[in-house]
Structure formats: structure tokens, C-alpha cells
Design a protein around this motif. Structure first.
Motif, PDB file in Angstrom:
ATOM      1  N   PRO A   5       2.800   4.592   3.062  1.00  9.14           N
ATOM      2  CA  PRO A   5       1.717   4.965   2.157  1.00  9.14           C
ATOM      3  C   PRO A   5       1.818   4.194   0.839  1.00  9.14           C
ATOM      4  N   PRO A   6       0.714   4.023   0.147  1.00  6.10           N
ATOM      5  CA  PRO A   6       0.760   3.338  -1.149  1.00  6.10           C
ATOM      6  C   PRO A   6       1.372   4.231  -2.221  1.00  6.10           C
ATOM      7  N   VAL A   7       1.945   3.596  -3.228  1.00  4.14           N
ATOM      8  CA  VAL A   7       2.528   4.325  -4.358  1.00  4.14           C
ATOM      9  C   VAL A   7       1.567   4.321  -5.545  1.00  4.14           C
ATOM     10  N   GLY A   8       0.889   3.201  -5.753  1.00  2.87           N
ATOM     11  CA  GLY A   8       0.071   3.058  -6.951  1.00  2.87           C
ATOM     12  C   GLY A   8      -1.370   2.704  -6.658  1.00  2.87           C
ATOM     13  N   LEU A   9      -2.269   3.186  -7.514  1.00  8.05           N
ATOM     14  CA  LEU A   9      -3.686   2.852  -7.467  1.00  8.05           C
ATOM     15  C   LEU A   9      -4.091   2.253  -8.796  1.00  8.05           C
ATOM     16  N   LEU A  10      -4.666   1.055  -8.749  1.00  9.27           N
ATOM     17  CA  LEU A  10      -5.301   0.478  -9.925  1.00  9.27           C
ATOM     18  C   LEU A  10      -6.782   0.811  -9.832  1.00  9.27           C
ATOM     19  N   ALA A  11      -7.252   1.705 -10.689  1.00  7.54           N
ATOM     20  CA  ALA A  11      -8.645   2.139 -10.683  1.00  7.54           C
ATOM     21  C   ALA A  11      -9.397   1.355 -11.756  1.00  7.54           C
ATOM     22  N   GLU A  12     -10.116   0.323 -11.335  1.00  9.22           N
ATOM     23  CA  GLU A  12     -10.908  -0.487 -12.271  1.00  9.22           C
ATOM     24  C   GLU A  12     -12.237   0.232 -12.481  1.00  9.22           C
ATOM     25  N   VAL A  54      -0.530   8.276  -3.075  1.00  6.39           N
ATOM     26  CA  VAL A  54      -0.444   7.647  -4.390  1.00  6.39           C
ATOM     27  C   VAL A  54       0.147   8.612  -5.419  1.00  6.39           C
ATOM     28  N   LEU A  55       1.078   8.097  -6.212  1.00  2.43           N
ATOM     29  CA  LEU A  55       1.728   8.883  -7.267  1.00  2.43           C
ATOM     30  C   LEU A  55       1.388   8.382  -8.659  1.00  2.43           C
ATOM     31  N   GLN A  56       1.013   7.105  -8.772  1.00  4.74           N
ATOM     32  CA  GLN A  56       0.707   6.508 -10.072  1.00  4.74           C
ATOM     33  C   GLN A  56      -0.731   5.999 -10.064  1.00  4.74           C
ATOM     34  N   VAL A  57      -1.498   6.389 -11.082  1.00  5.75           N
ATOM     35  CA  VAL A  57      -2.872   5.921 -11.220  1.00  5.75           C
ATOM     36  C   VAL A  57      -2.989   5.169 -12.542  1.00  5.75           C
ATOM     37  N   TYR A 238       5.157  -6.959  -3.879  1.00  6.34           N
ATOM     38  CA  TYR A 238       6.080  -6.440  -2.859  1.00  6.34           C
ATOM     39  C   TYR A 238       5.552  -6.682  -1.445  1.00  6.34           C
ATOM     40  N   GLY A 239       4.615  -7.593  -1.319  1.00  5.94           N
ATOM     41  CA  GLY A 239       3.995  -7.859  -0.030  1.00  5.94           C
ATOM     42  C   GLY A 239       2.563  -7.351  -0.007  1.00  5.94           C
ATOM     43  N   TRP A 240       1.715  -8.064   0.699  1.00  2.00           N
ATOM     44  CA  TRP A 240       0.273  -7.755   0.786  1.00  2.00           C
ATOM     45  C   TRP A 240       0.058  -6.362   1.388  1.00  2.00           C
ATOM     46  N   GLY A 241      -0.688  -5.523   0.663  1.00  2.00           N
ATOM     47  CA  GLY A 241      -0.999  -4.196   1.183  1.00  2.00           C
ATOM     48  C   GLY A 241       0.226  -3.352   1.461  1.00  2.00           C
ATOM     49  N   ALA A 242       1.265  -3.503   0.639  1.00  2.00           N
ATOM     50  CA  ALA A 242       2.526  -2.808   0.911  1.00  2.00           C
ATOM     51  C   ALA A 242       2.709  -1.549   0.066  1.00  2.00           C
TER      52      ALA A 242
END
Length: 354
Positions: A5-12, A54-57, A238-242
Motif C-alpha cells: 500500500p502507499p504511504v504518502g499522498l501528494l494532493a495537488e 496512506v498515512l501522510q497527506v 523508492y521505485g515507480w508506484g512503490a
């Protein structure tokens, strides 16, 4: 292939911005205000992201403070249990707005700066912004929130590196990110005017080393090298889509913030596809995961688990093939493309972001 699963989301949240920085890595063709997702759309994205893991936004733009619904989005993300970081120019931040955001769960602010002096910084920002950034930093420190300062380095401000570090100290920054320009979007358009010289980079190293040693325990300093001048590329997220994903203002979901630069990539939208489906099953997120996509020399290279073949966006922009070895790499058959860029005389004019 196992996908975590992803850890972070960059919400533009928006591409609108009061600054006109010539090194901006956002697309040259920005999403218009009319194309931006609604409050309800973003609330759904945040909920789906948390369900996904996701834990970080990181709420960014453009300038996220231009969204009147920012407080509601911060409150929702924090209420879901996410660590919420605001990535901002600081313009538009007032004491009352900051107090409101903190009360709703904002945990951290990352502020940008363009140079060490008012004259240089305002010139590079294309706006009278420097003094307002100092005021914003003072508000953040008074609020008790941790403050990061991000400065994009290039030919036009490398000479102010020592002064930039002193500026971060005066602002009370807990973390200073000195990031040499990545050439996407407007930065790519201005590459010949922004590319630092080898002499500038050589002079920067001892300045950064001395500051890291002097400020250890007081301020963390992260220095991102200028990879066109390096023998090997930096690892791509850390790698594409990682670990990370980006959602653009119009709902397009990106495996990395610059992935829209790859025109051959079919990108999905959270407006019509659940975020989990995009993360695990979309063609865009699976295009360069793992190692199966790699061509030689990456496929058998002993560094493939360290730099993942380098940047896919950079490979596409320099060679037209997103699966190619990043030309920054000294082992790449296309390294000559980078050497040719470095051999060109610097351009005198900057095209400012509109």
C-alpha cells in the motif's frame, strides 16, 4: 508482483499560484480552475487514500491557500488519522487562518524560498513575496508547528547558498531542503538558463557539509544533488508506484508528480475509477514497477535495486522512451544527450511561469 500500500499522498489541490517561478516542475499546460475537483471530490479522495493505507497527506499546488475549502480538507484528513503537511508559498497565510488550520489538525508546514535576499528572491518569484514569506515563517514558529524550508537551487541562486542557509536559521526552520532543479515543466523550458555550472556545484559541497556539521541537532539539512552532473541517477521515489501517489487538481492520478510528462502513458482519473483500482491495477502504475520492464544495461546492472533505472520521466523527455536507462547514468548508451546539454552555453533569459 507483490505491491505494498502507499504511504504518502501528494494532493495537488490547485495549479493556481501567486508566484511565477521559472523552475516550476508543474506542467506547462496547467489545469484550469474550472477543471479542479470539488470539495466533495477531494473529501472522497482523502477517504479512499486512507482506506488504501496512506498515512501522510501533503496538500500542495500551486498554492493550496487559494482553495477556500482547505480547512475542511485538513480537518477531514486529520480526522482520518493522517499526518497533514501544507506545502505553501506562505502568501495568504494569516494568523487567524493558521490558527484555524492548526485547530483542525494541521501538523506541519513546508514553506518555499527563492533566494537569500529580497531583491533576488522577488526577481525569481516574479512577485514581491520575500518579506511575506518571512512573516509567514514567524507565524508558523509562533504556532508551535514544525517548519521546513524548501529552496530550489539553480544557476541564478547557487551563489547565495551560504546566505540561504543563514536565512533558514533566521526563520527558525527545523528542516532545510536544498534541492537542485529537476527539469520538468517550466524548469525544462528554462533548462539552459537554470543549469548550474560544475564550479558552482563544487563550491556548494563544502558549504553544505560545514552547515550540516554546525547545525546538527538544531536543523536538519537535506541536499539534493544536480543529477545531470552525477555519474548515476537518483532513485525514483523508492521505485515507480512503490510508496507515493499524486492526485492532480483535475483528479488525474500520477505514479510520481511529474508523470504527466510521459505523453505515451495512459493516466487514470479518480473521478471515474476508485483509487485502489488505480494503485493496484492501472496500466500507468504497473508500467515501471519492479524490474521486468527494464532494458539493458539496467536489467543486469548491480545498481538496479538502488536507483531503479533512474527517472522514467527524465528518460522519456531526453530519449522519447520512458523504459530507457535514465541518460544521466554514465552507463546509459544515451549519456551523450546529457553531455550535449551540459556543453551548451547558458541562456541569458528566463521564461517566467504564467
Amino acid at each position: 508482483m507483490d505491491v505494498s500500500p502507499p504511504v504518502g499522498l501528494l494532493a495537488e489541490l490547485t495549479h493556481r499560484c501567486p508566484l511565477h517561478c521559472p523552475y516550476c516542475s508543474n506542467p506547462v499546460e496547467l489545469a484550469s480552475r474550472s477543471a479542479e475537483m470539488s470539495t466533495e471530490g477531494w473529501l472522497s479522495v482523502l477517504s479512499q487514500a486512507r482506506e488504501l493505507g496512506v498515512l501522510q497527506v501533503h496538500m500542495s499546488g500551486g498554492e493550496p491557500l487559494l482553495r477556500p475549502d482547505l480547512p475542511a480538507l485538513v480537518e477531514h484528513a486529520s480526522g482520518l488519522g493522517c499526518y497533514v503537511n501544507l506545502v505553501t508559498s506562505g502568501l495568504g497565510l494569516t494568523s487567524s487562518r493558521l490558527d484555524d488550520l492548526v485547530s483542525r489538525g494541521l501538523a506541519h508546514i513546508q514553506l518555499s524560498a527563492q533566494g537569500a535576499t529580497r531583491e533576488r528572491a522577488d526577481l525569481l518569484a516574479g512577485a514581491k513575496a520575500h518579506d511575506r514569506k518571512l512573516a509567514a515563517a514567524a507565524l508558523v514558529k509562533a504556532s508551535g508547528l514544525p517548519l521546513s524550508l524548501n529552496v530550489v537551487l539553480h544557476r541564478r541562486n547557487h551563489d547565495q547558498l551560504a546566505g540561504i542557509i543563514e536565512l533558514a536559521e533566521r526563520m527558525g526552520a527545523d528542516r532545510l531542503e536544498l534541492a537542485n532543479t529537476q527539469y520538468y515543466g517550466w524548469a525544462l523550458r528554462n533548462r539552459d538558463a537554470l543549469m548550474p555550472t560544475a564550479a558552482q556545484l563544487a563550491a556548494a559541497e563544502p558549504v553544505v557539509r560545514a552547515a550540516v556539521a554546525r547545525l546538527r541537532g538544531t536543523m536538519e539539512i537535506v541536499y539534493v544533488v544536480a543529477d545531470y552532473h552525477e555519474p548515476y541517477p537518483k532513485p525514483c521515489m523508492y521505485g515507480w508506484g512503490a510508496r507515493q501517489l499524486t492526485v492532480a487538481p483535475d483528479g488525474t492520478v500520477l505514479p510520481c508528480p511529474a508523470a504527466s510528462a510521459i505523453s505515451t502513458l495512459s493516466l487514470s482519473s479518480v473521478r471515474d475509477t476508485p483509487l485502489a483500482d488505480i494503485w493496484y491495477r492501472s496500466s500507468s502504475f504497473n508500467a515501471y514497477r519492479g524490474e521486468e520492464w527494464m532494458t539493458e544495461p539496467c536489467r543486469t546492472c548491480d545498481r538496479r535495486g538502488l536507483d531503479f533505472g533512474g527517472c522514467r520521466c527524465q528518460a522519456f523527455l531526453l530519449t522519447g522512451d520512458a523504459a530507457a536507462t535514465d541518460p544521466v547514468c554514465s552507463r546509459s548508451p544515451a549519456r551523450g544527450v546529457v553531455d550535449l546539454v551540459l556543453s551548451r552555453p547558458p541562456a541569458s533569459d528566463l521564461v517566467m511561469r504564467r
